[in-house]
Design a protein around this motif. Structure first.
Motif, PDB file in Angstrom:
ATOM      1  N   ASP A  40      47.844  49.914  73.655  1.00 28.18           N
ATOM      2  CA  ASP A  40      48.235  51.313  73.489  1.00 28.18           C
ATOM      3  C   ASP A  40      49.752  51.465  73.579  1.00 28.18           C
ATOM      4  OD1 ASP A  40      45.563  52.081  73.161  1.00 28.18           O
ATOM      5  OD2 ASP A  40      45.292  52.365  75.310  1.00 28.18           O
ATOM      6  N   GLU A  41      50.466  50.516  72.955  1.00 34.85           N
ATOM      7  CA  GLU A  41      51.929  50.499  72.860  1.00 34.85           C
ATOM      8  C   GLU A  41      52.656  50.277  74.182  1.00 34.85           C
ATOM      9  OE1 GLU A  41      53.478  50.156  69.963  1.00 34.85           O
ATOM     10  OE2 GLU A  41      51.463  50.206  69.110  1.00 34.85           O
ATOM     11  N   ARG A  42      51.952  49.772  75.192  1.00 32.76           N
ATOM     12  CA  ARG A  42      52.587  49.423  76.464  1.00 32.76           C
ATOM     13  C   ARG A  42      52.239  47.992  76.817  1.00 32.76           C
ATOM     14  NH1 ARG A  42      53.131  54.141  80.569  1.00 32.76           N
ATOM     15  NH2 ARG A  42      54.470  52.518  81.325  1.00 32.76           N
ATOM     16  N   MET A  43      53.231  47.256  77.282  1.00 32.90           N
ATOM     17  CA  MET A  43      52.967  45.861  77.616  1.00 32.90           C
ATOM     18  C   MET A  43      51.986  45.767  78.773  1.00 32.90           C
ATOM     19  SD  MET A  43      55.432  42.813  78.731  1.00 32.90           S
ATOM     20  CE  MET A  43      54.639  41.563  79.709  1.00 32.90           C
ATOM     21  N   ALA A  44      50.962  44.934  78.598  1.00 31.60           N
ATOM     22  CA  ALA A  44      49.973  44.704  79.655  1.00 31.60           C
ATOM     23  C   ALA A  44      50.186  43.328  80.282  1.00 31.60           C
ATOM     24  CB  ALA A  44      48.556  44.823  79.102  1.00 31.60           C
ATOM     25  N   VAL A  45      50.201  42.292  79.449  1.00 33.01           N
ATOM     26  CA  VAL A  45      50.370  40.919  79.928  1.00 33.01           C
ATOM     27  C   VAL A  45      51.159  40.123  78.900  1.00 33.01           C
ATOM     28  CG1 VAL A  45      48.208  40.896  81.269  1.00 33.01           C
ATOM     29  CG2 VAL A  45      48.192  40.108  78.895  1.00 33.01           C
ATOM     30  N   ALA A  46      51.641  38.963  79.345  1.00 36.01           N
ATOM     31  CA  ALA A  46      52.307  38.032  78.436  1.00 36.01           C
ATOM     32  C   ALA A  46      51.903  36.611  78.797  1.00 36.01           C
ATOM     33  CB  ALA A  46      53.827  38.171  78.513  1.00 36.01           C
ATOM     34  N   ALA A  47      51.613  35.828  77.776  1.00 32.10           N
ATOM     35  CA  ALA A  47      51.307  34.410  77.960  1.00 32.10           C
ATOM     36  C   ALA A  47      52.630  33.650  77.963  1.00 32.10           C
ATOM     37  CB  ALA A  47      50.404  33.912  76.832  1.00 32.10           C
ATOM     38  N   GLY A  48      52.929  33.001  79.074  1.00 30.00           N
ATOM     39  CA  GLY A  48      54.179  32.256  79.215  1.00 30.00           C
ATOM     40  C   GLY A  48      54.096  30.878  78.592  1.00 30.00           C
ATOM     41  N   ARG A  49      55.246  30.316  78.349  1.00 29.26           N
ATOM     42  CA  ARG A  49      55.310  29.018  77.657  1.00 29.26           C
ATOM     43  C   ARG A  49      54.580  27.914  78.409  1.00 29.26           C
ATOM     44  NH1 ARG A  49      61.299  28.527  78.376  1.00 29.26           N
ATOM     45  NH2 ARG A  49      60.846  30.397  77.473  1.00 29.26           N
ATOM     46  N   ASP A  50      54.509  28.003  79.740  1.00 32.12           N
ATOM     47  CA  ASP A  50      53.834  26.975  80.536  1.00 32.12           C
ATOM     48  C   ASP A  50      52.379  27.305  80.842  1.00 32.12           C
ATOM     49  OD1 ASP A  50      56.170  25.429  80.625  1.00 32.12           O
ATOM     50  OD2 ASP A  50      56.888  26.500  82.391  1.00 32.12           O
ATOM     51  N   GLY A  51      51.873  28.396  80.238  1.00 33.99           N
ATOM     52  CA  GLY A  51      50.483  28.776  80.466  1.00 33.99           C
ATOM     53  C   GLY A  51      50.291  29.712  81.638  1.00 33.99           C
ATOM     54  N   ASP A  52      51.409  30.214  82.189  1.00 35.11           N
ATOM     55  CA  ASP A  52      51.302  31.212  83.244  1.00 35.11           C
ATOM     56  C   ASP A  52      51.171  32.586  82.607  1.00 35.11           C
ATOM     57  OD1 ASP A  52      53.893  30.780  82.271  1.00 35.11           O
ATOM     58  OD2 ASP A  52      54.798  31.789  83.975  1.00 35.11           O
ATOM     59  N   LEU A  53      50.733  33.563  83.377  1.00 36.51           N
ATOM     60  CA  LEU A  53      50.488  34.900  82.850  1.00 36.51           C
ATOM     61  C   LEU A  53      51.393  35.893  83.571  1.00 36.51           C
ATOM     62  CD1 LEU A  53      48.475  36.412  80.898  1.00 36.51           C
ATOM     63  CD2 LEU A  53      47.185  36.971  82.962  1.00 36.51           C
ATOM     64  N   LEU A  54      52.197  36.619  82.810  1.00 38.98           N
ATOM     65  CA  LEU A  54      53.005  37.700  83.345  1.00 38.98           C
ATOM     66  C   LEU A  54      52.177  38.972  83.223  1.00 38.98           C
ATOM     67  CD1 LEU A  54      55.758  38.752  84.399  1.00 38.98           C
ATOM     68  CD2 LEU A  54      56.395  39.089  81.987  1.00 38.98           C
ATOM     69  N   VAL A  55      52.050  39.710  84.316  1.00 40.00           N
ATOM     70  CA  VAL A  55      51.178  40.878  84.350  1.00 40.00           C
ATOM     71  C   VAL A  55      51.976  42.103  84.775  1.00 40.00           C
ATOM     72  CG1 VAL A  55      49.062  41.856  85.340  1.00 40.00           C
ATOM     73  CG2 VAL A  55      49.252  39.378  85.022  1.00 40.00           C
ATOM     74  N   ARG A  56      51.887  43.163  83.977  1.00 40.81           N
ATOM     75  CA  ARG A  56      52.452  44.461  84.351  1.00 40.81           C
ATOM     76  C   ARG A  56      51.490  45.070  85.349  1.00 40.81           C
ATOM     77  NH1 ARG A  56      56.039  47.542  85.870  1.00 40.81           N
ATOM     78  NH2 ARG A  56      56.506  49.469  84.794  1.00 40.81           N
ATOM     79  N   THR A  57      52.013  45.596  86.449  1.00 44.94           N
ATOM     80  CA  THR A  57      51.135  46.095  87.501  1.00 44.94           C
ATOM     81  C   THR A  57      51.553  47.481  87.972  1.00 44.94           C
ATOM     82  OG1 THR A  57      52.422  45.238  89.360  1.00 44.94           O
ATOM     83  CG2 THR A  57      50.835  43.727  88.344  1.00 44.94           C
TER      84      THR A  57
END
Length: 114
Positions: A40-57
């Motif tokens: 819905d046009e807002r960042m939720a998560v991102a898959a990092g280059r090493d397979g880690d997950l960045l999460v908006r909280t």
């Protein structure tokens, strides 16, 4: 000729796609050195280059999410991203249930962040 295995980022991104497949408004954007999933046009998560997950909280959930296995997120080595961001190490999102939990945290954060 055999195909090479996907990178950790690409493998995680495919799993995130699978979790989000029923959501009607998802798009992918390259940012933060990874592949971000906008819901819905807002960042939720991102898959990092090493397979880690960045999460908006939701910042109010930060301490509870750290106890759940998340870690404070950083831009580079010495720049903390603040209480609205959690990094989840690759080993913590190997299971489908755990990945779905963290993706849900990111999707739900859009309700708390305005």
């Amino acid at each position: 000729m055999t195909a090479s295995a996907p990178s950790p980022r690409d493998a995680l991104a495919q799993r995130v796609r699978d979790v989000l497949e029923s959501h009607p408004n998802v798009r992918e954007v390259r940012m933060f050195g990874g592949l971000s999933f906008m819901v819905d046009e807002r960042m939720a998560v991102a898959a990092g280059r090493d397979g880690d997950l960045l999460v908006r909280t939701d910042p109010a959930e930060h301490d509870d999410l750290l106890r759940r296995g998340g870690e404070p997120a950083h831009m580079g080595q010495d720049r903390p991203m603040g209480r609205g961001w959690i990094s989840v190490p690759r080993r913590r999102v190997e299971g489908d249930e755990e990945l779905a939990y963290w993706v849900g945290v990111g999707v739900d954060s859009r309700d708390a962040s305005g």
